[in-house]
Design a protein around this motif. Sequence first.
Motif, PDB file in Angstrom:
ATOM      1  N   VAL A 103       1.630  -7.315   1.452  1.00  0.00           N
ATOM      2  CA  VAL A 103       1.635  -5.853   1.341  1.00  0.00           C
ATOM      3  C   VAL A 103       1.812  -5.223   2.719  1.00  0.00           C
ATOM      4  CG1 VAL A 103       0.220  -3.844   0.772  1.00  0.00           C
ATOM      5  CG2 VAL A 103       0.324  -5.785  -0.802  1.00  0.00           C
ATOM      6  N   ASN A 104       1.092  -5.743   3.720  1.00  0.00           N
ATOM      7  CA  ASN A 104       1.218  -5.206   5.074  1.00  0.00           C
ATOM      8  C   ASN A 104       2.633  -5.403   5.637  1.00  0.00           C
ATOM      9  OD1 ASN A 104      -1.432  -4.218   6.603  1.00  0.00           O
ATOM     10  ND2 ASN A 104      -2.042  -5.748   5.098  1.00  0.00           N
ATOM     11  N   ASP A 105       3.221  -6.592   5.373  1.00  0.00           N
ATOM     12  CA  ASP A 105       4.566  -6.834   5.883  1.00  0.00           C
ATOM     13  C   ASP A 105       5.603  -5.984   5.146  1.00  0.00           C
ATOM     14  OD1 ASP A 105       3.615  -8.563   7.719  1.00  0.00           O
ATOM     15  OD2 ASP A 105       4.498 -10.374   6.882  1.00  0.00           O
ATOM     16  N   THR A 106       5.390  -5.741   3.857  1.00  0.00           N
ATOM     17  CA  THR A 106       6.295  -4.856   3.118  1.00  0.00           C
ATOM     18  C   THR A 106       6.263  -3.449   3.709  1.00  0.00           C
ATOM     19  OG1 THR A 106       6.000  -6.137   1.088  1.00  0.00           O
ATOM     20  CG2 THR A 106       6.819  -3.886   0.853  1.00  0.00           C
ATOM     21  N   ALA A 107       5.051  -2.973   4.019  1.00  0.00           N
ATOM     22  CA  ALA A 107       4.933  -1.661   4.657  1.00  0.00           C
ATOM     23  C   ALA A 107       5.590  -1.655   6.037  1.00  0.00           C
ATOM     24  CB  ALA A 107       3.453  -1.279   4.768  1.00  0.00           C
ATOM     25  N   TRP A 108       5.401  -2.755   6.767  1.00  0.00           N
ATOM     26  CA  TRP A 108       5.991  -2.858   8.111  1.00  0.00           C
ATOM     27  C   TRP A 108       7.519  -2.832   8.025  1.00  0.00           C
ATOM     28  CZ3 TRP A 108       5.015  -7.545  11.886  1.00  0.00           C
ATOM     29  CH2 TRP A 108       5.464  -7.191  13.167  1.00  0.00           C
ATOM     30  N   ASP A 109       8.091  -3.569   7.061  1.00  0.00           N
ATOM     31  CA  ASP A 109       9.549  -3.585   6.897  1.00  0.00           C
ATOM     32  C   ASP A 109      10.099  -2.193   6.630  1.00  0.00           C
ATOM     33  OD1 ASP A 109       9.482  -6.305   7.244  1.00  0.00           O
ATOM     34  OD2 ASP A 109       9.526  -6.766   5.094  1.00  0.00           O
ATOM     35  N   HIS A 110       9.289  -1.324   5.999  1.00  0.00           N
ATOM     36  CA  HIS A 110       9.731   0.033   5.687  1.00  0.00           C
ATOM     37  C   HIS A 110       9.263   1.059   6.712  1.00  0.00           C
ATOM     38  CE1 HIS A 110      10.369  -1.952   1.809  1.00  0.00           C
ATOM     39  NE2 HIS A 110      11.242  -0.993   1.550  1.00  0.00           N
ATOM     40  N   GLY A 111       8.804   0.598   7.870  1.00  0.00           N
ATOM     41  CA  GLY A 111       8.505   1.497   8.978  1.00  0.00           C
ATOM     42  C   GLY A 111       7.043   1.790   9.222  1.00  0.00           C
ATOM     43  N   VAL A 112       6.131   1.242   8.425  1.00  0.00           N
ATOM     44  CA  VAL A 112       4.698   1.474   8.621  1.00  0.00           C
ATOM     45  C   VAL A 112       4.118   0.255   9.319  1.00  0.00           C
ATOM     46  CG1 VAL A 112       2.493   1.987   7.530  1.00  0.00           C
ATOM     47  CG2 VAL A 112       4.607   2.874   6.529  1.00  0.00           C
ATOM     48  N   ARG A 116      -9.799  -1.216   3.541  1.00  0.00           N
ATOM     49  CA  ARG A 116      -9.792   0.047   2.804  1.00  0.00           C
ATOM     50  C   ARG A 116      -9.088   1.144   3.599  1.00  0.00           C
ATOM     51  NH1 ARG A 116     -15.263   1.719  -0.086  1.00  0.00           N
ATOM     52  NH2 ARG A 116     -14.802  -0.374  -0.855  1.00  0.00           N
ATOM     53  N   LYS A 117      -9.434   1.275   4.909  1.00  0.00           N
ATOM     54  CA  LYS A 117      -8.779   2.295   5.726  1.00  0.00           C
ATOM     55  C   LYS A 117      -7.294   1.951   5.945  1.00  0.00           C
ATOM     56  CE  LYS A 117     -12.848   3.921   8.235  1.00  0.00           C
ATOM     57  NZ  LYS A 117     -13.443   4.138   9.573  1.00  0.00           N
ATOM     58  N   SER A 118      -7.024   0.687   6.063  1.00  0.00           N
ATOM     59  CA  SER A 118      -5.633   0.290   6.231  1.00  0.00           C
ATOM     60  C   SER A 118      -4.811   0.632   4.987  1.00  0.00           C
ATOM     61  CB  SER A 118      -5.556  -1.215   6.517  1.00  0.00           C
ATOM     62  OG  SER A 118      -4.228  -1.602   6.758  1.00  0.00           O
ATOM     63  N   ALA A 119      -5.437   0.452   3.778  1.00  0.00           N
ATOM     64  CA  ALA A 119      -4.738   0.802   2.542  1.00  0.00           C
ATOM     65  C   ALA A 119      -4.456   2.295   2.489  1.00  0.00           C
ATOM     66  CB  ALA A 119      -5.569   0.365   1.346  1.00  0.00           C
ATOM     67  N   ALA A 120      -5.455   3.120   2.871  1.00  0.00           N
ATOM     68  CA  ALA A 120      -5.253   4.571   2.873  1.00  0.00           C
ATOM     69  C   ALA A 120      -4.132   4.959   3.844  1.00  0.00           C
ATOM     70  CB  ALA A 120      -6.550   5.277   3.247  1.00  0.00           C
ATOM     71  N   ARG A 121      -4.081   4.267   4.978  1.00  0.00           N
ATOM     72  CA  ARG A 121      -3.045   4.572   5.964  1.00  0.00           C
ATOM     73  C   ARG A 121      -1.662   4.187   5.426  1.00  0.00           C
ATOM     74  NH1 ARG A 121      -0.726   1.394  10.028  1.00  0.00           N
ATOM     75  NH2 ARG A 121       0.054   2.564  11.841  1.00  0.00           N
ATOM     76  N   ILE A 122      -1.547   3.051   4.761  1.00  0.00           N
ATOM     77  CA  ILE A 122      -0.272   2.618   4.200  1.00  0.00           C
ATOM     78  C   ILE A 122       0.216   3.595   3.140  1.00  0.00           C
ATOM     79  CG2 ILE A 122       0.796   0.833   2.748  1.00  0.00           C
ATOM     80  CD1 ILE A 122      -0.866  -1.235   4.251  1.00  0.00           C
ATOM     81  N   LEU A 126       1.261   7.022   5.087  1.00  0.00           N
ATOM     82  CA  LEU A 126       2.485   6.963   5.881  1.00  0.00           C
ATOM     83  C   LEU A 126       3.685   6.520   5.057  1.00  0.00           C
ATOM     84  CD1 LEU A 126       1.155   5.394   9.219  1.00  0.00           C
ATOM     85  CD2 LEU A 126       1.539   7.794   8.673  1.00  0.00           C
ATOM     86  N   GLY A 127       3.450   5.707   4.034  1.00  0.00           N
ATOM     87  CA  GLY A 127       4.548   5.253   3.201  1.00  0.00           C
ATOM     88  C   GLY A 127       4.898   6.218   2.089  1.00  0.00           C
ATOM     89  N   GLU A 128       4.091   7.309   1.948  1.00  0.00           N
ATOM     90  CA  GLU A 128       4.332   8.328   0.923  1.00  0.00           C
ATOM     91  C   GLU A 128       4.417   7.708  -0.469  1.00  0.00           C
ATOM     92  OE1 GLU A 128       7.797  10.446   2.073  1.00  0.00           O
ATOM     93  OE2 GLU A 128       6.917  11.341   3.871  1.00  0.00           O
ATOM     94  N   LEU A 129       3.437   6.810  -0.741  1.00  0.00           N
ATOM     95  CA  LEU A 129       3.398   6.149  -2.043  1.00  0.00           C
ATOM     96  C   LEU A 129       2.699   7.029  -3.065  1.00  0.00           C
ATOM     97  CD1 LEU A 129       2.508   2.482  -0.971  1.00  0.00           C
ATOM     98  CD2 LEU A 129       4.752   3.507  -1.334  1.00  0.00           C
TER      99      LEU A 129
END
Length: 798
Positions: free
Chosen positions: A667-676, A685-691, A694-697
């Motif tokens: 999940v983290n690498d998928t977000a990273w590939d898309h710019g997060v 938990r905080k990392s999930a909120a940030r993803i 910033l990813g506008e999910l």
Amino acid sequence: MSGRTRLTLASWGATLMAAGALLPLVKPATWIFTAAFVLALVSGVGALARRVPLARPLTLLAQLVAVLLALTVCFAREQALLWFLPGPEALTHAVELFQAGAEDVGRYAIPAPDTEGIRLMLVGGVVAIGLLVDALAVTFRKAAPAGLPLLALYSVAAGLSGGGAGWLWFLLAASGYLLLLLAEGRDRLSQWGRVFGGAQRSGRPGSSVAAGGPAFAPARTGRRIGAVAMGVALVAPLALPGFSGGLFGGGGEGDGGTGKGGTISAVNPLVSLQNNLRQPEDREVLRYRTNARDTSGMYLRLVALDQFDGTSWKSSVRPIEDVPKQLPWPDGLSQSVRITEVTSNFVASDAYEQKWLPMPYPAGRVGIEGRWRYEPAGRMLVGDDRQTTKGARYQVSSLDVQPTAGQLAGAGPAPEKLRREYTKVPASLPADVKATALKVTKGARNDYERAVKLQDWFAQDGGFRYDVDVVSGTGVQAISRFLKDKEGFCVHFSFSMAAMARSLGIPARVAVGFMPGTTQTDGSISVGIRDAHAWPELYFEGAGWTRFEPTPSRGSTPAYTRENTPSGTATGPAQPQQSASAQPSAAPTAPESCTPQMKKLGDCGPDAATADAASDGSGPDLLTVTLVTAGALLLLALPFLPLLWRRRVRARRLGADGSALAVWEEVNDTAWDHGVEPDDSLTPRKSAARIVRLGELRGESADAVHRVARAVEEVLYAPRPRPVADLASEAVRVRAGFHAAADRRTRLRALLAPRSAARVRWAASSRWASTTARWSGWRQAARARATAVFRRDPREAN
């Protein structure tokens, strides 16, 4: 990997990439592997010397010794002391090899055979350039000046190939230099720590993410500047007047426009004629079938050289036009002269690239596809916009002009304009040229008899000897030296006879092309590279431009210049014989009884140029084909390596045994590939909120991120974690959400160039660092043990 190690590898790679421009010059190109090995050895010696460390001059001296020993092993092993120490015999052998290589370079046309002398020159030259690049870029830490020897290496290759090194080789050499500059820039930045680095790498021990821009902004900016600079260098010439074509354009062969107009440039085609005649094996360049009764006089003409400046003959700059369906009637040819129409079908070899089209003279109709233009004065077809004869198939209807000696002897004066242009001789022409012409033609009653006397004097009466190894010579005294030494090849004979004819007032020019070739067992005629030839053409009113043959032991003497020439009147165009087909066979094969000797002589059909490459040297060998294929596949696969790696990692993480931590990493690498970018300092938990933010999910994809984060927290903190089923599906939902929210550019970047692929480089760097640390520990331990042994008290030993 340390900065110096990276610079060493970059120097080695940049030198080999620049040396790639030399590959088309020699066949086979296996010498590059020897050069790469010796250069790697020299770079390794330099790296060890700098590691000690030695003083810079001593480092360079150690590398020079390594070069000397390596070249001795490669080229003078039998003459060396203990097979690697260069003694007097080894040095003498090396000098002889170098001299033989210099002679081979002047003897062979491109591609030259891989002789021992040429191999020594290539390997030695590349290693010398590589040593200089390594010294400048690594030892003295000056990568920018290292571009000069790299440029020199590429320029030599481009010069030897006549400017045909190609844009691909330039791009490869320029890329190597840019990589060298980037390696030096990264090394310099590393000495300043992370001041300019922006956000730190995630996923490495001790790293943290700071708010800011992407990692390694200077390196990324450097790459962008290099790419833009190279693009400007390639594209700018296209837009500048006077630099038409740029790197991708032609070699200035004429006006590249379409339609009528344009000019043909004055390029001398005789540059490689002597080299063609010196080839060790005769390679087929052309094959044709014709319905001509007698092919002995069917010379295939490329170009006419009509400008004589006292030093050389060149083709004039003349207008060119579209090829007409029916070419104009030849200048000066009368209907009273006997002519026969001949039809011939030609197939050019794929290895033969020439901008002029070989044709019998004078041609009446030419059927060929491609971008060809017509030059009326010389009745030549010239390729437009990089059009060449490579693999060309064409049909030519030509006239076999058969004047009689009486018709030529009774020819009237040439038109004044033509006579004035084609009898020009420079004031610098030595006086003995005309004096010799007057002496040889003494007693002749007309221009025809003068021309025959000149031809016979060169071909049989004057004591001349045909020798292709004679230096052509330059300057206004070249013809005088030839008339005195009386030895040369077709260029000397044709140039001299045409110049002497002009000095006598006879319009003359020099034609360049091929002799008729050799008839094969299947009825076709094969024209080889050794059939290249030059001959004079003299103008006679009523017969037009007429061929003469002054070169002894080459070609055929025209019937109208021999004694007992049959006389007769014109009978009109004769009908061609039907017994010989003019259609070239599509795929002829060699007969089963073909012996190796017949193959060498070219008597086995067209396989001399296609099916049996080993017999004529024109086809690629198996090793070259394998290497080129492997290199092409590697180049094609390189852009897709990040994509393939990412798919493999995703499949492993989301497999049947995929854990919550593996899915969370995905999940983290998928977000990273898309710019997060990931932030390892935050809780799941905080990392999930940030993803999500910033990813506008939205919707299911956002909930999936939180569900995976809760599963990770339970695994990390719960005393008895409960297994969560189907976490892989959650990762799929997250990826679908990013895909829906991103624009097309971001989606393509995530697919083809995923940012998370940086983990591969980090893992490699980490392994290298650990290996280096272990090696350093072992070395220190070994040194400590050795020191302890040498420092033991002698009394303890007793």
